[in-house]
Design a protein around this motif. Structure first.
Motif, mmCIF file in Angstrom:
data_model
loop_
_atom_site.group_PDB
_atom_site.id
_atom_site.type_symbol
_atom_site.label_atom_id
_atom_site.label_comp_id
_atom_site.label_asym_id
_atom_site.label_seq_id
_atom_site.Cartn_x
_atom_site.Cartn_y
_atom_site.Cartn_z
ATOM 1 N N CYS A 51 0.840 -1.215 0.000
ATOM 2 C CA CYS A 51 0.000 0.000 0.000
ATOM 3 C C CYS A 51 0.867 1.254 0.000
ATOM 4 O O CYS A 51 0.498 2.267 -0.563
ATOM 5 C CB CYS A 51 -0.922 0.018 1.209
ATOM 6 N N LYS A 52 2.029 1.159 0.652
ATOM 7 C CA LYS A 52 2.920 2.326 0.678
ATOM 8 C C LYS A 52 3.586 2.527 -0.662
ATOM 9 O O LYS A 52 3.830 3.649 -1.094
ATOM 10 C CB LYS A 52 3.979 2.120 1.759
ATOM 11 N N LYS A 53 3.897 1.398 -1.314
ATOM 12 C CA LYS A 53 4.635 1.462 -2.564
ATOM 13 C C LYS A 53 3.766 1.999 -3.703
ATOM 14 O O LYS A 53 4.222 2.749 -4.551
ATOM 15 C CB LYS A 53 5.128 0.052 -2.909
ATOM 16 N N ALA A 54 2.507 1.589 -3.698
ATOM 17 C CA ALA A 54 1.626 1.980 -4.793
ATOM 18 C C ALA A 54 1.154 3.409 -4.605
ATOM 19 O O ALA A 54 0.919 3.850 -3.490
ATOM 20 C CB ALA A 54 0.428 1.040 -4.845
ATOM 21 N N PRO A 55 1.057 4.136 -5.713
ATOM 22 C CA PRO A 55 0.559 5.505 -5.614
ATOM 23 C C PRO A 55 -0.951 5.490 -5.411
ATOM 24 O O PRO A 55 -1.704 5.647 -6.351
ATOM 25 C CB PRO A 55 0.942 6.119 -6.958
ATOM 26 N N LEU A 56 -1.359 5.294 -4.193
ATOM 27 C CA LEU A 56 -2.790 5.226 -3.923
ATOM 28 C C LEU A 56 -3.321 6.600 -3.557
ATOM 29 O O LEU A 56 -2.760 7.288 -2.737
ATOM 30 C CB LEU A 56 -3.072 4.287 -2.751
ATOM 31 N N CYS A 57 -4.385 6.960 -4.186
ATOM 32 C CA CYS A 57 -5.046 8.171 -3.734
ATOM 33 C C CYS A 57 -6.527 7.963 -3.973
ATOM 34 O O CYS A 57 -6.918 7.167 -4.807
ATOM 35 C CB CYS A 57 -4.551 9.396 -4.483
ATOM 36 N N CYS A 58 -7.306 8.630 -3.245
ATOM 37 C CA CYS A 58 -8.727 8.476 -3.495
ATOM 38 C C CYS A 58 -9.414 9.809 -3.257
ATOM 39 O O CYS A 58 -8.870 10.709 -2.643
ATOM 40 C CB CYS A 58 -9.334 7.392 -2.632
ATOM 41 N N LEU A 59 -10.593 9.894 -3.795
ATOM 42 C CA LEU A 59 -11.344 11.134 -3.657
ATOM 43 C C LEU A 59 -11.930 11.215 -2.255
ATOM 44 O O LEU A 59 -12.413 10.220 -1.732
ATOM 45 C CB LEU A 59 -12.471 11.155 -4.687
ATOM 46 N N PRO A 60 -11.915 12.382 -1.676
ATOM 47 C CA PRO A 60 -12.568 12.543 -0.382
ATOM 48 C C PRO A 60 -14.072 12.271 -0.506
ATOM 49 O O PRO A 60 -14.656 12.533 -1.554
ATOM 50 C CB PRO A 60 -12.329 14.004 -0.033
ATOM 51 N N GLU A 61 -14.623 11.751 0.566
ATOM 52 C CA GLU A 61 -16.038 11.347 0.558
ATOM 53 C C GLU A 61 -16.948 12.509 0.173
ATOM 54 O O GLU A 61 -17.941 12.337 -0.525
ATOM 55 C CB GLU A 61 -16.383 10.838 1.959
ATOM 56 N N LYS A 62 -16.545 13.705 0.588
ATOM 57 C CA LYS A 62 -17.384 14.884 0.334
ATOM 58 C C LYS A 62 -17.552 15.125 -1.166
ATOM 59 O O LYS A 62 -18.644 15.401 -1.657
ATOM 60 C CB LYS A 62 -16.723 16.114 0.967
ATOM 61 N N GLU A 63 -16.444 15.004 -1.876
ATOM 62 C CA GLU A 63 -16.498 15.250 -3.315
ATOM 63 C C GLU A 63 -17.281 14.171 -4.032
ATOM 64 O O GLU A 63 -17.911 14.420 -5.049
ATOM 65 C CB GLU A 63 -15.078 15.347 -3.875
ATOM 66 N N LYS A 64 -17.210 12.964 -3.463
ATOM 67 C CA LYS A 64 -17.974 11.875 -4.074
ATOM 68 C C LYS A 64 -19.466 12.136 -3.943
ATOM 69 O O LYS A 64 -20.230 11.864 -4.871
ATOM 70 C CB LYS A 64 -17.622 10.559 -3.381
ATOM 71 N N VAL A 65 -19.857 12.640 -2.780
ATOM 72 C CA VAL A 65 -21.268 12.932 -2.566
ATOM 73 C C VAL A 65 -21.732 13.982 -3.568
ATOM 74 O O VAL A 65 -22.800 13.860 -4.174
ATOM 75 C CB VAL A 65 -21.501 13.416 -1.116
ATOM 76 N N GLU A 66 -20.889 14.983 -3.768
ATOM 77 C CA GLU A 66 -21.222 16.029 -4.735
ATOM 78 C C GLU A 66 -21.350 15.454 -6.136
ATOM 79 O O GLU A 66 -22.278 15.758 -6.882
ATOM 80 C CB GLU A 66 -20.118 17.087 -4.738
ATOM 81 N N MET A 67 -20.374 14.603 -6.469
ATOM 82 C CA MET A 67 -20.366 13.974 -7.780
ATOM 83 C C MET A 67 -21.644 13.176 -7.991
ATOM 84 O O MET A 67 -22.254 13.211 -9.040
ATOM 85 C CB MET A 67 -19.177 13.024 -7.839
ATOM 86 N N ALA B 33 -7.777 15.904 -12.704
ATOM 87 C CA ALA B 33 -8.132 14.481 -12.745
ATOM 88 C C ALA B 33 -9.559 14.279 -12.250
ATOM 89 O O ALA B 33 -10.331 13.513 -12.832
ATOM 90 C CB ALA B 33 -7.155 13.677 -11.891
ATOM 91 N N LYS B 34 -9.906 14.990 -11.203
ATOM 92 C CA LYS B 34 -11.256 14.871 -10.649
ATOM 93 C C LYS B 34 -12.289 15.308 -11.697
ATOM 94 O O LYS B 34 -13.307 14.644 -11.894
ATOM 95 C CB LYS B 34 -11.372 15.748 -9.394
ATOM 96 N N ASP B 35 -11.996 16.432 -12.347
ATOM 97 C CA ASP B 35 -12.924 16.925 -13.376
ATOM 98 C C ASP B 35 -13.084 15.909 -14.504
ATOM 99 O O ASP B 35 -14.179 15.719 -15.023
ATOM 100 C CB ASP B 35 -12.422 18.255 -13.948
ATOM 101 N N LEU B 36 -11.967 15.291 -14.873
ATOM 102 C CA LEU B 36 -12.038 14.313 -15.965
ATOM 103 C C LEU B 36 -12.898 13.113 -15.575
ATOM 104 O O LEU B 36 -13.654 12.602 -16.400
ATOM 105 C CB LEU B 36 -10.630 13.847 -16.350
ATOM 106 N N VAL B 37 -12.765 12.687 -14.314
ATOM 107 C CA VAL B 37 -13.595 11.571 -13.856
ATOM 108 C C VAL B 37 -15.068 11.957 -13.933
ATOM 109 O O VAL B 37 -15.900 11.205 -14.432
ATOM 110 C CB VAL B 37 -13.214 11.171 -12.413
ATOM 111 N N GLN B 38 -15.338 13.158 -13.474
ATOM 112 C CA GLN B 38 -16.722 13.658 -13.518
ATOM 113 C C GLN B 38 -17.228 13.681 -14.959
ATOM 114 O O GLN B 38 -18.324 13.206 -15.252
ATOM 115 C CB GLN B 38 -16.738 15.070 -12.906
#
Lengths: 75, 184
Positions: A51-67, B33-38
């Motif tokens: 998990c440390k080696k891989a470039p993991l990132c994720c969207l914050p929950e707030k932005e997902k809700v908006e999306m 990147a976020k915009d592109l996903v959207q």
């Protein structure tokens, strides 16, 4: 002696550096006599390093809700 | 008869992180990147009628995102001059002997593969995370990827710490299983 369940919890805490010194001591003694937990502990550490080696990132929950909201409007 | 069907209402939960990872690896600007996903989700919705069901939902969305990434680079490179490829033999001519031989990649080095491999690993992990139950994946992501404090997560989700550690434990066990199958 601690149980395997407890050992597993401590092992997980250790992955996030949240185990206390006493807990770590308990874990070490448990791993000495329990092969299953020793294997689990080894794999767990491997998962952490992956998990440390891989470039993991994720969207914050707030932005997902908006999306989701915006997407919902278009459906 | 189509093998796969689209479920746009689950897209964000299931694929947002996966697509975001894919985009960030290529754009390296989180906001764009976020915009592109959207945009990908919107485009997917718009052309849902064209979806034949031969590919899995995620593959189909990735294909759209791929086009979006290309379009993005096209847009920022729209001036002809910017798109031109310039080649220098050597950026520092006074370096010890600027032989071309010295500038080709070392065939024995595996270093340049590692970033590609790491990106694939990231996607593999992300895929495994998306298979977890919603709550577990949420807790795992907050803890591992965002590196939040146990206390903060507990407060935000309204659970107690021992509850959290059990969820982390289940998530980690499932992930190990999944990665053992798909990665090693």
């Amino acid at each position: 002696m601690i149980s395997c369940e407890k050992a597993a919890i401590i092992c997980n805490k250790k992955q996030y550096n949240e185990a206390t010194f006493y807990e770590k001591l308990q874990l070490i003694f448990h791993l000495l006599i329990c092969k299953t937990c020793a294997k689990f502990s080894k794999e767990n550490a491997k998962l952490t390093s992956l998990c440390k080696k891989a470039p993991l990132c994720c969207l914050p929950e707030k932005e997902k809700v908006e999306m989701k909201k915006e997407l919902q409007e278009k459906i | 008869m189509a093998e796969h069907q689209l479920h746009p209402e689950t897209w964000v939960d299931q694929y947002a992180d996966y697509l975001f990872n894919y985009a960030v690896a290529r754009i390296s600007d989180a906001e764009i990147a976020k915009d592109l996903v959207q945009e990908t989700f919107f485009a997917g919705l718009k052309s849902a009628a064209n979806y034949k069901g031969t590919a899995a939902e995620r593959t189909w969305l990735i294909a759209i995102l791929k086009r979006k990434v290309i379009d993005h680079y096209r847009k920022i490179n729209s001036n002809k001059g910017k798109a031109e490829v310039r080649m220098n033999y050597s950026s520092h001519t006074d370096a010890d002997g600027d032989w071309l031989e010295e500038q080709i990649a070392d065939p024995l080095s595996t270093h340049e593969n590692s970033s590609i491999e790491n990106e694939e690993l990231g996607l593999a992990i992300q895929e495994c995370i998306s298979k977890l139950p919603k709550k577990q994946s949420l807790v795992f992501k907050m803890k591992t990827i965002q590196g939040m404090e146990t206390e903060d997560i507990c407060k935000e989700l309204g659970i107690n710490p021992s509850n959290l550690w059990v969820m982390i434990h289940r998530a980690r066990t499932a992930l190990m299983d999944c990665l053992n199958k798909n990665w090693f």
